[in-house]
Scaffold this motif. Structure first.
Motif, PDB file in Angstrom:
ATOM      1  N   SER A  77       0.813  -1.221   0.000  1.00  0.00           N
ATOM      2  CA  SER A  77       0.000   0.000   0.000  1.00  0.00           C
ATOM      3  C   SER A  77       0.843   1.266   0.000  1.00  0.00           C
ATOM      4  CB  SER A  77      -0.931   0.004   1.219  1.00  0.00           C
ATOM      5  OG  SER A  77      -1.791  -1.109   1.194  1.00  0.00           O
ATOM      6  N   ILE A  78       2.049   1.195   0.569  1.00  0.00           N
ATOM      7  CA  ILE A  78       2.869   2.403   0.684  1.00  0.00           C
ATOM      8  C   ILE A  78       3.892   2.514  -0.443  1.00  0.00           C
ATOM      9  CG2 ILE A  78       4.566   3.600   2.120  1.00  0.00           C
ATOM     10  CD1 ILE A  78       3.153   2.582   4.566  1.00  0.00           C
ATOM     11  N   TRP A  84      -4.486   5.729  -1.147  1.00  0.00           N
ATOM     12  CA  TRP A  84      -4.827   6.340   0.129  1.00  0.00           C
ATOM     13  C   TRP A  84      -6.326   6.609   0.200  1.00  0.00           C
ATOM     14  CZ3 TRP A  84      -0.916   5.664   3.142  1.00  0.00           C
ATOM     15  CH2 TRP A  84       0.386   5.789   2.669  1.00  0.00           C
ATOM     16  N   SER A  86      -7.621   8.460   2.393  1.00  0.00           N
ATOM     17  CA  SER A  86      -7.752   9.877   2.725  1.00  0.00           C
ATOM     18  C   SER A  86      -7.816  10.734   1.462  1.00  0.00           C
ATOM     19  CB  SER A  86      -6.577  10.316   3.597  1.00  0.00           C
ATOM     20  OG  SER A  86      -5.344   9.953   2.990  1.00  0.00           O
ATOM     21  N   ALA A 146      -8.998   6.063   6.665  1.00  0.00           N
ATOM     22  CA  ALA A 146      -8.080   7.207   6.675  1.00  0.00           C
ATOM     23  C   ALA A 146      -7.490   7.444   8.062  1.00  0.00           C
ATOM     24  CB  ALA A 146      -8.811   8.460   6.192  1.00  0.00           C
ATOM     25  N   GLU A 149      -4.227   5.509   8.475  1.00  0.00           N
ATOM     26  CA  GLU A 149      -3.142   5.719   7.521  1.00  0.00           C
ATOM     27  C   GLU A 149      -2.027   6.569   8.131  1.00  0.00           C
ATOM     28  OE1 GLU A 149      -5.682   5.491   3.329  1.00  0.00           O
ATOM     29  OE2 GLU A 149      -4.971   7.411   4.095  1.00  0.00           O
TER      30      GLU A 149
END
Length: 300
Positions: A77-78, A84, A86, A146, A149
């Motif tokens: 995911s990163i 994201w 968010s 979110a 995160e």
């Protein structure tokens, strides 16, 4: 025998409590998966042979499995394919303002031309308003994700995601009011052309102002810059309220029939409610700007 009774009773009690907790809104939004894993792990450990070395090893294996899955998800995911929640919530909120503004602006020209078939106009407004109203569940899910995160871009650990939900809820209420007004006006076959023209000016004032304000809000959220609410929008809303009061309190030069008078009063009430909801939306956005620390936009 006694051991089996204790195991069965414990599974029933803890399973019942954990299952009930999964139905609580706050638990379901944030910890639904964690509670489910707890139920599975608890039952698996409890029904296994009661030997400490086996129980500890089984618990460590489960913990290692959860840790590896978490590490893989975080890395993907990163670093590999970042998505994201968010960002999606932020830009979807701004897009809803733009979408509603475009819908109102596009249908305003056809608003006073009452054709034989009004399904096209009603369908366009209905689809837009329904999409805004039905986005609440998705936004709640995005806001929940979110919160977990890491800090990235413009969004920190304590970004006010709850305020995004409040703004979205108020916007949904405004969309419902707009749909109600459009539906009533288009379906009112008893309104005379004189009364339709009498309501045309205040309706255009409200709707054109609504389009401008919604676009200002959308740009403000998208760019994370303070809107000109206190400078231009709030005085404009106050002016609209005064104009509506003056227009609808004035005596008509035409003797209106009972149905026409009812049509006029209903339109007046709906427009006033739309303006009041817009005023509330301004306050909600000002709260979001303050909590999210939007930048002050410089005007030339």
């Amino acid at each position: 025998m006694f051991e089996a009774i204790v195991v069965g009773t414990s599974i029933f009690i803890f399973g019942t409590v954990a299952t009930y907790m999964r139905q609580l809104p706050k638990i379901k939004r944030r910890y639904d998966y964690a509670v489910m894993i707890f139920i599975l792990t608890f039952n698996l450990v409890l029904v296994s042979p009661v030997r400490s070395e086996i129980i500890v090893g089984l618990a460590l294996d489960r913990l290692a499995t959860v840790g590896m899955g978490l590490a893989i998800c975080i890395c993907i995911s990163i670093f590999i394919f970042p998505m994201w929640a968010s960002d999606e919530l932020h830009y979807s909120t701004a897009f809803k303002f733009q979408k509603l503004a475009s819908c109102v602006d596009g249908s305003l020209e056809e608003f006073y031309t009452i054709p034989n078939d009004t399904e096209t106009l009603q369908s366009t407004v209905m689809q837009t308003c329904k999409s805004i109203l039905h986005s609440k569940t998705n936004e709640e899910s995005l806001a929940n994700l979110a919160r977990w995160e890491p800090w990235h871009g413009k969004f920190g650990f304590f970004h006010p995601w709850e305020k995004y939900l409040e703004v979205g809820e108020t916007l949904g209420e405004l969309a419902a009011m707009i749909f109600t007004f459009y539906g009533y006006f288009q379906s009112s076959k008893k309104a005379s052309s004189v009364m339709s023209q009498a309501t045309k000016e205040p309706t255009e004032i409200v709707m054109l102002s609504l389009v401008w304000i919604l676009r200002e809000f959308g740009e403000s959220i998208k760019k994370m810059k303070r809107c000109r609410a206190s400078v231009l929008i709030t005085p404009k809303l106050q002016s609209m309220k005064l104009q509506l009061n003056l227009i609808y309190s004035a005596d008509s030069t035409v003797e209106a029939q009972e149905n026409d008078e009812k049509f006029k009063i209903t339109c007046s009430s709906l427009l006033m409610e739309i303006v009041a909801k817009m005023d509330l939306l301004v306050k909600e956005l000002e709260g979001l700007e303050k909590l999210a620390k939007f930048q002050t936009e410089k005007y030339e």
